[in-house]
Write a protein that holds these residues in place. Sequence first.
Motif, PDB file in Angstrom:
ATOM      1  N   GLN A   1       8.279  29.125  -6.302  1.00 48.56           N
ATOM      2  CA  GLN A   1       7.909  27.922  -7.140  1.00 48.56           C
ATOM      3  C   GLN A   1       9.382  27.126  -6.858  1.00 48.56           C
ATOM      4  O   GLN A   1       9.944  26.466  -7.352  1.00 48.56           O
ATOM      5  CB  GLN A   1       7.025  27.651  -7.480  1.00 48.56           C
ATOM      6  CG  GLN A   1       6.634  25.871  -7.767  1.00 48.56           C
ATOM      7  CD  GLN A   1       5.677  25.587  -9.117  1.00 48.56           C
ATOM      8  OE1 GLN A   1       4.527  26.591  -9.128  1.00 48.56           O
ATOM      9  NE2 GLN A   1       5.264  24.711  -9.317  1.00 48.56           N
ATOM     10  N   LYS A   2       9.208  25.874  -5.614  1.00 54.07           N
ATOM     11  CA  LYS A   2      10.319  25.184  -5.893  1.00 54.07           C
ATOM     12  C   LYS A   2      10.730  24.071  -7.222  1.00 54.07           C
ATOM     13  O   LYS A   2       9.824  23.376  -7.116  1.00 54.07           O
ATOM     14  CB  LYS A   2      10.397  24.127  -4.515  1.00 54.07           C
ATOM     15  CG  LYS A   2      12.403  23.531  -4.327  1.00 54.07           C
ATOM     16  CD  LYS A   2      11.906  23.165  -3.039  1.00 54.07           C
ATOM     17  CE  LYS A   2      11.246  21.638  -3.077  1.00 54.07           C
ATOM     18  NZ  LYS A   2      12.197  20.788  -4.392  1.00 54.07           N
ATOM     19  N   LEU A   3      11.401  24.114  -7.984  1.00 53.82           N
ATOM     20  CA  LEU A   3      11.503  23.558  -9.653  1.00 53.82           C
ATOM     21  C   LEU A   3      12.011  21.898  -8.945  1.00 53.82           C
ATOM     22  O   LEU A   3      12.657  21.271  -8.066  1.00 53.82           O
ATOM     23  CB  LEU A   3      11.919  23.617  -9.969  1.00 53.82           C
ATOM     24  CG  LEU A   3      12.016  25.244 -10.518  1.00 53.82           C
ATOM     25  CD1 LEU A   3      12.520  25.749 -11.988  1.00 53.82           C
ATOM     26  CD2 LEU A   3      10.245  25.585 -11.102  1.00 53.82           C
ATOM     27  N   GLU A   4      11.676  20.783  -9.552  1.00 54.94           N
ATOM     28  CA  GLU A   4      11.630  19.501  -9.647  1.00 54.94           C
ATOM     29  C   GLU A   4      12.705  19.194 -10.402  1.00 54.94           C
ATOM     30  O   GLU A   4      12.754  19.880 -11.110  1.00 54.94           O
ATOM     31  CB  GLU A   4      10.534  17.924  -9.422  1.00 54.94           C
ATOM     32  CG  GLU A   4       9.714  18.367  -8.627  1.00 54.94           C
ATOM     33  CD  GLU A   4       9.944  17.781  -7.391  1.00 54.94           C
ATOM     34  OE1 GLU A   4      10.923  17.149  -6.914  1.00 54.94           O
ATOM     35  OE2 GLU A   4       9.403  18.752  -6.053  1.00 54.94           O
ATOM     36  N   PRO A   5      13.765  18.829  -9.989  1.00 56.68           N
ATOM     37  CA  PRO A   5      14.671  17.686 -10.600  1.00 56.68           C
ATOM     38  C   PRO A   5      14.729  17.289 -12.461  1.00 56.68           C
ATOM     39  O   PRO A   5      15.134  17.954 -13.198  1.00 56.68           O
ATOM     40  CB  PRO A   5      15.893  17.103 -10.159  1.00 56.68           C
ATOM     41  CG  PRO A   5      15.165  17.157  -9.015  1.00 56.68           C
ATOM     42  CD  PRO A   5      13.636  18.201  -8.935  1.00 56.68           C
ATOM     43  N   HIS A   6      13.364  16.726 -12.744  1.00 54.40           N
ATOM     44  CA  HIS A   6      12.975  16.484 -13.595  1.00 54.40           C
ATOM     45  C   HIS A   6      12.504  17.206 -14.375  1.00 54.40           C
ATOM     46  O   HIS A   6      12.372  16.547 -15.907  1.00 54.40           O
ATOM     47  CB  HIS A   6      12.135  15.233 -13.830  1.00 54.40           C
ATOM     48  CG  HIS A   6      11.043  15.719 -13.491  1.00 54.40           C
ATOM     49  ND1 HIS A   6       9.772  15.897 -13.771  1.00 54.40           N
ATOM     50  CD2 HIS A   6       9.824  15.687 -11.535  1.00 54.40           C
ATOM     51  CE1 HIS A   6       8.994  16.054 -13.456  1.00 54.40           C
ATOM     52  NE2 HIS A   6       8.838  15.803 -11.707  1.00 54.40           N
ATOM     53  N   MET A   7      11.847  18.573 -14.366  1.00 50.49           N
ATOM     54  CA  MET A   7      11.616  19.214 -15.249  1.00 50.49           C
ATOM     55  C   MET A   7      12.176  19.826 -16.263  1.00 50.49           C
ATOM     56  O   MET A   7      13.479  19.835 -15.960  1.00 50.49           O
ATOM     57  CB  MET A   7      10.644  20.922 -14.166  1.00 50.49           C
ATOM     58  CG  MET A   7       9.555  19.949 -13.074  1.00 50.49           C
ATOM     59  SD  MET A   7       8.973  21.167 -12.552  1.00 50.49           S
ATOM     60  CE  MET A   7       8.427  22.122 -13.648  1.00 50.49           C
ATOM     61  N   ASP A   8      11.690  20.064 -17.148  1.00 51.21           N
ATOM     62  CA  ASP A   8      12.948  20.899 -18.063  1.00 51.21           C
ATOM     63  C   ASP A   8      12.388  22.723 -19.068  1.00 51.21           C
ATOM     64  O   ASP A   8      11.724  23.079 -17.779  1.00 51.21           O
ATOM     65  CB  ASP A   8      13.272  19.934 -19.286  1.00 51.21           C
ATOM     66  CG  ASP A   8      11.766  20.219 -19.814  1.00 51.21           C
ATOM     67  OD1 ASP A   8      10.816  21.403 -19.768  1.00 51.21           O
ATOM     68  OD2 ASP A   8      11.061  18.975 -20.703  1.00 51.21           O
TER      69      ASP A   8
END
Length: 257
Positions: A228-235
Amino acid sequence: KQWYQRRVAITAGKIDVKEEVRARNKQEFIPNWFSADVKTGMLTICLDESDCYSAWVCVKDDLDGNNDNKINYGGLIIQALLQNWVCTGAPNDPTEQECRALYSKQCALPPHTPFALIEGSDGCGRTLFRIRVDETGNPNDSRILDELIPGWVYDLRVKNEMPKFTKIAFYIEPYAEDPPPKSREGRLSANDFLAISKVIEYVGDKILGPQEGPNPVAHEILIFCNKQKLEPHMDLRTVKHTIWKSGSDLRLMYLVS
């Protein structure tokens, strides 16, 4: 308090409201840092040494324009509850007033807010002292607090010793549909609220390295977890608990497009 009073006007034109709401409601995992019950007939929030300081967050847009301000939810509440308390045995620190002013701006409780010091866990035990926020500055009450305040609260409130960050171990590897078993090599560790955007920077700087030549080509680096591609804002904390969902070390993969 002031954060919640801010209002932002956005002109978005003709949009799909459901899609806009979905885009703005970003998923974020926050560790349990308090417990709540209604045993006394009213909502009671219990702060315990074991998890009170576990919720560190990175504020992206605070009132001072700082884009990387780290706050601890439990620490803010402790400081707000004891904002008027003057410990008689505290060292004369000239920066204390500045720290108290900063915490007061970030989190303010109504003066009539009651709280209690309880000997026990989860709010179950012997009540040692009951007091209101606006009473903590009274000389007699301050002396009682001097004797009863637990060490983990004293260290934060008086010594300004912030709790340690929680670490997460993880791996970062090239993307593969069927990744091989991971080894102990390349194991990294970082604060659990580290943003994926920082992982992207790490891949570009430390793994791929600077591009050479007169006309370097800009590449987009994508980070994946469980395909699953992660969004840059996720930690890292959110990724581990909502996507990885395993007690083993977090495994991330990068893809250069």
